[in-house]
Scaffold this motif. Structure first.
Motif, PDB file in Angstrom:
ATOM      1  N   UNK A 144       0.818  -1.214   0.000  1.00  0.00           N
ATOM      2  CA  UNK A 144       0.000   0.000   0.000  1.00  0.00           C
ATOM      3  C   UNK A 144       0.852   1.264   0.000  1.00  0.00           C
ATOM      4  N   UNK A 145       1.928   1.253   0.771  1.00  0.00           N
ATOM      5  CA  UNK A 145       2.757   2.463   0.894  1.00  0.00           C
ATOM      6  C   UNK A 145       3.307   2.934  -0.446  1.00  0.00           C
ATOM      7  N   UNK A 146       3.527   2.029  -1.375  1.00  0.00           N
ATOM      8  CA  UNK A 146       4.168   2.411  -2.640  1.00  0.00           C
ATOM      9  C   UNK A 146       3.215   2.420  -3.838  1.00  0.00           C
ATOM     10  N   UNK A 147       1.918   2.258  -3.594  1.00  0.00           N
ATOM     11  CA  UNK A 147       0.995   2.001  -4.710  1.00  0.00           C
ATOM     12  C   UNK A 147       0.096   3.153  -5.102  1.00  0.00           C
ATOM     13  N   UNK A 148       0.042   4.227  -4.335  1.00  0.00           N
ATOM     14  CA  UNK A 148      -0.961   5.261  -4.612  1.00  0.00           C
ATOM     15  C   UNK A 148      -0.294   6.572  -5.021  1.00  0.00           C
ATOM     16  N   UNK A 149      -0.066   6.698  -6.321  1.00  0.00           N
ATOM     17  CA  UNK A 149       0.504   7.923  -6.871  1.00  0.00           C
ATOM     18  C   UNK A 149      -0.611   8.946  -7.096  1.00  0.00           C
ATOM     19  N   UNK A 150      -0.219  10.165  -7.377  1.00  0.00           N
ATOM     20  CA  UNK A 150      -1.189  11.215  -7.700  1.00  0.00           C
ATOM     21  C   UNK A 150      -1.426  11.221  -9.201  1.00  0.00           C
ATOM     22  N   UNK A 151      -2.687  11.206  -9.592  1.00  0.00           N
ATOM     23  CA  UNK A 151      -3.029  11.207 -11.009  1.00  0.00           C
ATOM     24  C   UNK A 151      -2.645  12.534 -11.655  1.00  0.00           C
ATOM     25  N   UNK A 152      -2.151  12.455 -12.869  1.00  0.00           N
ATOM     26  CA  UNK A 152      -1.827  13.674 -13.624  1.00  0.00           C
ATOM     27  C   UNK A 152      -2.847  13.939 -14.724  1.00  0.00           C
ATOM     28  N   UNK A 177       1.295   9.966   1.773  1.00  0.00           N
ATOM     29  CA  UNK A 177       0.240  10.928   2.112  1.00  0.00           C
ATOM     30  C   UNK A 177      -1.055  10.584   1.385  1.00  0.00           C
ATOM     31  N   UNK A 178      -0.946  10.107   0.154  1.00  0.00           N
ATOM     32  CA  UNK A 178      -2.139   9.679  -0.575  1.00  0.00           C
ATOM     33  C   UNK A 178      -2.801   8.480   0.102  1.00  0.00           C
ATOM     34  N   UNK A 179      -1.981   7.551   0.610  1.00  0.00           N
ATOM     35  CA  UNK A 179      -2.546   6.418   1.344  1.00  0.00           C
ATOM     36  C   UNK A 179      -3.295   6.904   2.576  1.00  0.00           C
ATOM     37  N   UNK A 180      -2.736   7.870   3.283  1.00  0.00           N
ATOM     38  CA  UNK A 180      -3.408   8.421   4.458  1.00  0.00           C
ATOM     39  C   UNK A 180      -4.751   9.043   4.071  1.00  0.00           C
ATOM     40  N   UNK A 181      -4.781   9.732   2.936  1.00  0.00           N
ATOM     41  CA  UNK A 181      -6.048  10.317   2.458  1.00  0.00           C
ATOM     42  C   UNK A 181      -7.073   9.223   2.154  1.00  0.00           C
ATOM     43  N   UNK A 182      -6.618   8.177   1.461  1.00  0.00           N
ATOM     44  CA  UNK A 182      -7.522   7.075   1.115  1.00  0.00           C
ATOM     45  C   UNK A 182      -8.070   6.400   2.362  1.00  0.00           C
ATOM     46  N   UNK A 183      -7.226   6.082   3.324  1.00  0.00           N
ATOM     47  CA  UNK A 183      -7.671   5.418   4.549  1.00  0.00           C
ATOM     48  C   UNK A 183      -8.639   6.300   5.330  1.00  0.00           C
ATOM     49  N   UNK A 184      -8.372   7.605   5.331  1.00  0.00           N
ATOM     50  CA  UNK A 184      -9.267   8.544   6.032  1.00  0.00           C
ATOM     51  C   UNK A 184     -10.635   8.569   5.350  1.00  0.00           C
ATOM     52  N   UNK A 185     -10.641   8.581   4.017  1.00  0.00           N
ATOM     53  CA  UNK A 185     -11.917   8.588   3.287  1.00  0.00           C
ATOM     54  C   UNK A 185     -12.698   7.307   3.546  1.00  0.00           C
TER      55      UNK A 185
END
Length: 425
Positions: free
Chosen positions: A327-335, A362-370
């Motif tokens: 999970x830590x390395x899998x969630x990039x920001x879409x361009x 940070x994106x993973x943290x956003x996803x888990x929070x959502x």
């Protein structure tokens, strides 16, 4: 008395002989008493002796034939090695590093979080976040947060192990469906029969109960935290001393397109009525002991016996560290919706990689929070079983779009976190 590593090796050997796990564990004590704890000793045992231990002629012949095959391979390998220039064999220690208490294990698995002190700003940030990922890590994230509500007594290590199992089993089923792999799943071949199980997002997961794993003990290690026992017909045997310690096996990354079918007739995480593998629970275990998800695919593939453990525990389980690292390395920001920010002209590669890693975390943290916001909005209204049943449908609505069939295998796409927030009650 056989050592822990010898018991683990014996269990792996019996697994390679296709002896069901519960039966294998129940026979370890008898095999120890008969000094039959290695393939070499088993290969020389009389068939009636093995039949008296296993209570079945067919099983006894399975064990004997497998032991003879393994012993023959070892003898051949040993002869071959001595004829070449000697090279020092690499050894993999069973228990590398410092042993951690259960509380320390859980702390080592901590996932990135957002500070909820400014909730409105966080929601605004999540609403405009678009991730670029494939489907497999999204499944892992869904299960990790879902089980936080449907199985609240499970520690993070158990939730990560279960999440890795759901993802990996879905990947296997999809690979078979697409013809990328051939054969049957381990479950279809009968592996794990008789094991306790739970059901998560429609997927039946074989589990091991981790009696004595007191992860809420504020870092203090119980006297026998590493001892897992089983009682069968009045016999008590030692299974392993590491099933409640940290795992640090290889990262079993699997990128795939998931197809996970639910079975609404079965409660999502009710434990099967089969007797538990382990006995002697402590008071802290209450009614819901921590669990490991069993990796039946690994167990089924050990057709040729090896002393190399499948994970640090020496048990065929889904490693929680693998799920976390994935999970830590899998969630990039879409361009796709906004171009990437310009990079400084003289940014070193190491600095760029560090920034990319920080952004993904940070994106993973956003996803888990959502996901937290989504599940928390429903749990008190529909309860854990219905929440589990609905979870896959929610996942299917937000997962990245990929091409159908083989072309979409491992494909990536956008995940809009705003769509997750829209699913809240």
């Amino acid at each position: 008395m056989a050592s822990i590593s010898e018991v683990q090796s014996l269990l792996r050997f019996l697994g390679s002989a296709k002896i069901p796990i519960p039966l294998a564990m129940s026979k370890v004590q008898s095999l120890k008493e008969a000094s039959l704890t290695t393939p070499e000793s088993l290969s020389k045992a009389p068939l009636p002796t093995l039949q008296s231990i296993f209570g079945d002629e067919k099983l006894a012949k399975q064990v004997l034939s497998t032991a003879k095959r393994v012993s023959k391979k070892r003898t051949s390998s040993s002869t071959s090695e001595t004829s070449h220039s000697p090279k020092k064999a690499k050894t993999v220690p069973l228990n590398p590093g410092q042993e951690l208490s259960p509380a320390d294990v859980e702390a080592s698995l901590a996932l990135p979080t957002l500070n909820p002190s400014d909730h409105d700003d966080i929601e605004a940030d999540i609403n405009k976040t678009v991730l670029y990922t494939n489907r497999a890590p999204l499944v892992v994230a869904f299960v990790v947060q879902l089980t936080k509500y449907t199985m609240p007594t499970q520690p993070l290590s158990s939730r990560l192990s279960l999440a890795q199992a759901v993802m990996s089993m879905g990947a296997k089923a999809k690979a078979l469906n697409l013809g990328i792999q051939s054969g049957k799943t381990a479950e279809d071949e009968g592996w794990g029969e008789g094991q306790p199980s739970v059901r998560i997002m429609g997927r039946k997961i074989a589990v091991m109960r981790r009696w004595g794993y007191d992860w809420q003990n504020n870092g203090e290690k119980p006297a026998d935290q590493d001892t897992i026992k089983r009682e069968e017909g009045g016999q008590e045997l030692l299974a392993t001393n590491e099933a409640t310690s940290a795992c640090s096996g290889p990262n079993n990354d699997i990128e795939s397109q998931e197809t996970i079918k639910g079975d609404p007739s079965t409660p999502p995480h009710s434990v099967s009525p089969n007797p538990p593998i382990y006995q002697h629970p402590t008071e802290s275990d209450a009614h819901d002991p921590p669990l490991w998800a069993l990796n039946l695919e690994t167990l089924s593939k050990t057709s040729s016996y090896s002393t190399t453990p499948t994970s640090k525990t020496g048990l065929p389980i889904y490693d929680p560290h693998s799920a976390r690292n994935y999970m830590l390395k899998s969630f990039a920001t879409s361009t796709s919706s906004s171009p990437p920010p310009p990079s400084p002209a003289k940014t070193s590669k190491s600095v760029a990689l560090a920034k990319e890693r920080e952004e993904k975390e940070h994106n993973l943290a956003r996803l888990l929070y959502a996901l937290d916001l989504l599940f928390a909005s429903w749990i008190d209204v529909i309860g854990p079983e219905e929440l589990d049943r609905r979870a896959f449908g929610w996942y299917a609505r937000v997962r990245p779009s990929v091409e159908a069939g083989r072309e979409g295998w491992g494909g990536k796409g956008d995940v809009r976190l705003a769509e997750l927030l829209k699913l809240r009650r």
